[in-house]
Design a protein around this motif. Structure first.
Motif, mmCIF file in Angstrom:
data_model
loop_
_atom_site.group_PDB
_atom_site.id
_atom_site.type_symbol
_atom_site.label_atom_id
_atom_site.label_comp_id
_atom_site.label_asym_id
_atom_site.label_seq_id
_atom_site.Cartn_x
_atom_site.Cartn_y
_atom_site.Cartn_z
ATOM 1 N N THR A 82 69.484 13.476 59.665
ATOM 2 C CA THR A 82 68.040 13.839 59.480
ATOM 3 C C THR A 82 67.191 14.304 60.842
ATOM 4 O O THR A 82 66.210 14.983 60.890
ATOM 5 C CB THR A 82 67.045 12.680 59.093
ATOM 6 O OG1 THR A 82 67.026 11.619 59.997
ATOM 7 C CG2 THR A 82 67.155 12.173 57.829
ATOM 8 N N ARG A 83 67.921 13.971 61.939
ATOM 9 C CA ARG A 83 67.539 14.486 63.239
ATOM 10 C C ARG A 83 68.841 14.458 63.883
ATOM 11 O O ARG A 83 69.592 13.574 64.357
ATOM 12 C CB ARG A 83 66.546 13.642 64.008
ATOM 13 C CG ARG A 83 66.100 14.294 65.285
ATOM 14 C CD ARG A 83 65.394 13.083 65.956
ATOM 15 N NE ARG A 83 64.945 13.660 67.317
ATOM 16 C CZ ARG A 83 65.348 14.228 68.349
ATOM 17 N NH1 ARG A 83 66.641 14.145 68.543
ATOM 18 N NH2 ARG A 83 64.614 14.697 69.386
ATOM 19 N N ASP A 84 69.137 15.960 64.490
ATOM 20 C CA ASP A 84 70.421 15.965 65.306
ATOM 21 C C ASP A 84 70.106 16.059 66.705
ATOM 22 O O ASP A 84 69.027 16.039 67.113
ATOM 23 C CB ASP A 84 71.011 17.540 64.950
ATOM 24 C CG ASP A 84 72.596 17.451 65.239
ATOM 25 O OD1 ASP A 84 73.044 16.541 65.747
ATOM 26 O OD2 ASP A 84 73.316 18.283 64.517
ATOM 27 N N LEU A 85 70.983 15.856 67.632
ATOM 28 C CA LEU A 85 70.969 16.026 68.920
ATOM 29 C C LEU A 85 70.605 17.330 69.360
ATOM 30 O O LEU A 85 70.713 18.315 68.509
ATOM 31 C CB LEU A 85 72.532 15.800 69.776
ATOM 32 C CG LEU A 85 73.078 14.483 69.334
ATOM 33 C CD1 LEU A 85 74.452 14.325 70.058
ATOM 34 C CD2 LEU A 85 72.347 13.190 70.192
ATOM 35 N N ASP A 86 69.751 17.369 70.759
ATOM 36 C CA ASP A 86 69.267 18.764 70.823
ATOM 37 C C ASP A 86 70.104 18.840 72.316
ATOM 38 O O ASP A 86 69.699 19.769 73.275
ATOM 39 C CB ASP A 86 67.960 18.782 71.112
ATOM 40 C CG ASP A 86 67.279 17.729 71.590
ATOM 41 O OD1 ASP A 86 67.756 16.839 72.431
ATOM 42 O OD2 ASP A 86 66.023 17.370 71.370
ATOM 43 N N VAL A 87 71.282 18.417 72.462
ATOM 44 C CA VAL A 87 72.017 18.581 73.874
ATOM 45 C C VAL A 87 73.593 18.772 73.179
ATOM 46 O O VAL A 87 73.793 18.226 72.455
ATOM 47 C CB VAL A 87 72.005 17.463 74.735
ATOM 48 C CG1 VAL A 87 70.679 17.483 75.495
ATOM 49 C CG2 VAL A 87 72.274 16.098 74.062
ATOM 50 N N ASN A 88 74.276 19.408 74.248
ATOM 51 C CA ASN A 88 75.591 19.670 73.966
ATOM 52 C C ASN A 88 76.522 18.592 74.646
ATOM 53 O O ASN A 88 76.256 18.412 75.740
ATOM 54 C CB ASN A 88 76.012 21.049 74.589
ATOM 55 C CG ASN A 88 77.564 21.371 74.166
ATOM 56 O OD1 ASN A 88 78.088 20.663 73.399
ATOM 57 N ND2 ASN A 88 77.755 22.614 74.936
ATOM 58 N N ILE A 89 77.075 17.810 73.624
ATOM 59 C CA ILE A 89 77.717 16.647 74.470
ATOM 60 C C ILE A 89 79.446 16.912 74.659
ATOM 61 O O ILE A 89 80.031 16.233 75.070
ATOM 62 C CB ILE A 89 77.785 15.639 73.233
ATOM 63 C CG1 ILE A 89 78.359 16.025 72.034
ATOM 64 C CG2 ILE A 89 76.442 14.975 73.242
ATOM 65 C CD1 ILE A 89 78.913 14.683 71.159
ATOM 66 N N GLU A 90 79.516 18.529 74.556
ATOM 67 C CA GLU A 90 81.202 18.603 74.998
ATOM 68 C C GLU A 90 81.253 18.320 76.489
ATOM 69 O O GLU A 90 80.522 18.630 77.202
ATOM 70 C CB GLU A 90 81.100 20.112 74.761
ATOM 71 C CG GLU A 90 82.719 20.664 74.833
ATOM 72 C CD GLU A 90 82.990 22.223 74.498
ATOM 73 O OE1 GLU A 90 81.929 22.682 73.866
ATOM 74 O OE2 GLU A 90 84.039 22.645 74.834
ATOM 75 N N GLY A 91 82.776 17.819 76.369
ATOM 76 C CA GLY A 91 83.058 17.331 77.726
ATOM 77 C C GLY A 91 82.107 16.260 78.510
ATOM 78 O O GLY A 91 82.747 15.750 79.585
ATOM 79 N N GLN A 92 81.342 15.666 77.640
ATOM 80 C CA GLN A 92 80.756 14.435 78.428
ATOM 81 C C GLN A 92 81.352 12.922 77.703
ATOM 82 O O GLN A 92 82.020 12.829 76.856
ATOM 83 C CB GLN A 92 79.191 14.527 77.877
ATOM 84 C CG GLN A 92 78.496 15.657 78.217
ATOM 85 C CD GLN A 92 78.444 16.038 79.715
ATOM 86 O OE1 GLN A 92 78.601 14.979 80.584
ATOM 87 N NE2 GLN A 92 78.205 17.292 80.224
ATOM 88 N N ASN A 93 80.856 11.824 78.700
ATOM 89 C CA ASN A 93 81.079 10.533 78.172
ATOM 90 C C ASN A 93 79.995 10.083 77.159
ATOM 91 O O ASN A 93 78.925 10.022 77.898
ATOM 92 C CB ASN A 93 81.224 9.757 79.388
ATOM 93 C CG ASN A 93 82.741 9.936 80.207
ATOM 94 O OD1 ASN A 93 83.664 10.271 79.536
ATOM 95 N ND2 ASN A 93 82.415 10.165 81.430
ATOM 96 N N VAL A 94 80.367 9.776 75.820
ATOM 97 C CA VAL A 94 79.173 9.640 75.203
ATOM 98 C C VAL A 94 79.500 8.217 74.376
ATOM 99 O O VAL A 94 80.643 7.733 74.354
ATOM 100 C CB VAL A 94 79.045 10.610 73.789
ATOM 101 C CG1 VAL A 94 78.360 10.083 72.904
ATOM 102 C CG2 VAL A 94 79.104 11.920 74.202
ATOM 103 N N LEU A 95 78.283 7.410 74.499
ATOM 104 C CA LEU A 95 78.207 6.052 74.002
ATOM 105 C C LEU A 95 77.203 6.104 72.835
ATOM 106 O O LEU A 95 76.120 6.147 73.017
ATOM 107 C CB LEU A 95 77.594 5.136 74.914
ATOM 108 C CG LEU A 95 77.569 3.547 74.556
ATOM 109 C CD1 LEU A 95 78.932 3.125 74.327
ATOM 110 C CD2 LEU A 95 77.222 2.721 75.829
ATOM 111 N N ILE A 96 77.838 5.831 71.542
ATOM 112 C CA ILE A 96 76.769 5.652 70.413
ATOM 113 C C ILE A 96 76.205 4.152 70.544
ATOM 114 O O ILE A 96 77.024 3.294 70.542
ATOM 115 C CB ILE A 96 77.314 6.039 69.301
ATOM 116 C CG1 ILE A 96 78.191 7.276 68.849
ATOM 117 C CG2 ILE A 96 76.735 5.727 67.896
ATOM 118 C CD1 ILE A 96 79.006 7.484 67.708
ATOM 119 N N VAL A 97 75.024 4.195 70.361
ATOM 120 C CA VAL A 97 74.312 2.834 70.408
ATOM 121 C C VAL A 97 73.531 2.800 68.953
ATOM 122 O O VAL A 97 72.865 3.103 68.755
ATOM 123 C CB VAL A 97 73.314 2.630 71.403
ATOM 124 C CG1 VAL A 97 72.839 1.313 71.512
ATOM 125 C CG2 VAL A 97 73.989 2.865 73.237
#
Ligand code: PRP
Length: 177
Positions: A82-97
């Motif tokens: 219903t609301r997407d990210l507004d940043v590009n996460i390619e190549g980043q260390n991502v932590l879903i919380v």
């Protein structure tokens, strides 16, 4: 009618565990930004506390909205962003919380979706885990508390949008009038 009078996890114990989780995360993630992807709405209080317990300055906090259709207390298996990210996460260390993993339907879907965006790493932190309820597998790295199959409210978790503001986690009981 419902009442939430039984405390499952008191506020002090939550705060202590959140600090421990932050220390684990801090040790595991190399220097550089951690992209926290907070899943609205339930995770908002946990994210606020967890992010403040992380010591490095470079913590990006992003939000996604996910809805799953079905009855009020269970997930139906159909998930929608219903609301997407507004940043590009390619190549980043991502932590879903997340606040809670129940059937696993939400996170199973979300993990597949975010993997397609080619992050450098993708991990999951959840405050609560109800493994008894799992119908789809989820690879979760950080778990605050493993809890029994009770309906839990407080600390961001709701029932019909109530109770999110409570500082501790409580069990919702149905009471006869
Ligand atoms: C809750 C929770 C997770 C999901 C977990 O969200 O925040 O996103 O359910 O359930 P699952 O493992 O069975 O998929 P909810 O739909 O209650 O929305 P909310 O966070 O806005 O309250």
């Amino acid at each position: 009618m419902f009442k939430a009078e039984r405390i499952l996890i008191p506020a002090e114990q939550i705060q202590q565990r959140v600090r421990e989780m932050a220390n684990e995360i801090e040790a595991d993630f190399q220097d550089g930004p951690i992209y926290i992807v907070s899943i609205l709405k339930g995770a908002f209080i946990f994210v606020a506390d967890l992010a403040r317990a992380l010591k490095r300055p470079c913590v990006r906090i992003e939000f996604m909205g996910i809805s799953s259709y079905g009855s009020q207390k269970t997930s139906s298996g159909q998930v929608k962003v219903t609301r997407d990210l507004d940043v590009n996460i390619e190549g980043q260390n991502v932590l879903i919380v997340e606040d809670i993993i129940d059937s696993g339907v939400t996170l199973s879907y979300l993990t597949r979706l975010l993997e397609q965006r080619k992050p450098k790493s993708l991990e999951i932190a959840t405050l609560l885990d109800k493994p008894e309820r799992r119908i789809q597998p989820v690879r979760v790295k950080y778990v605050g508390f493993t809890i029994p199959d009770e309906f839990v409210v407080g600390y961001g978790l709701d029932y019909a949008e109530d109770y999110r503001n409570l500082s501790d986690l409580r069990i919702l009981d149905s009471v006869s009038m």
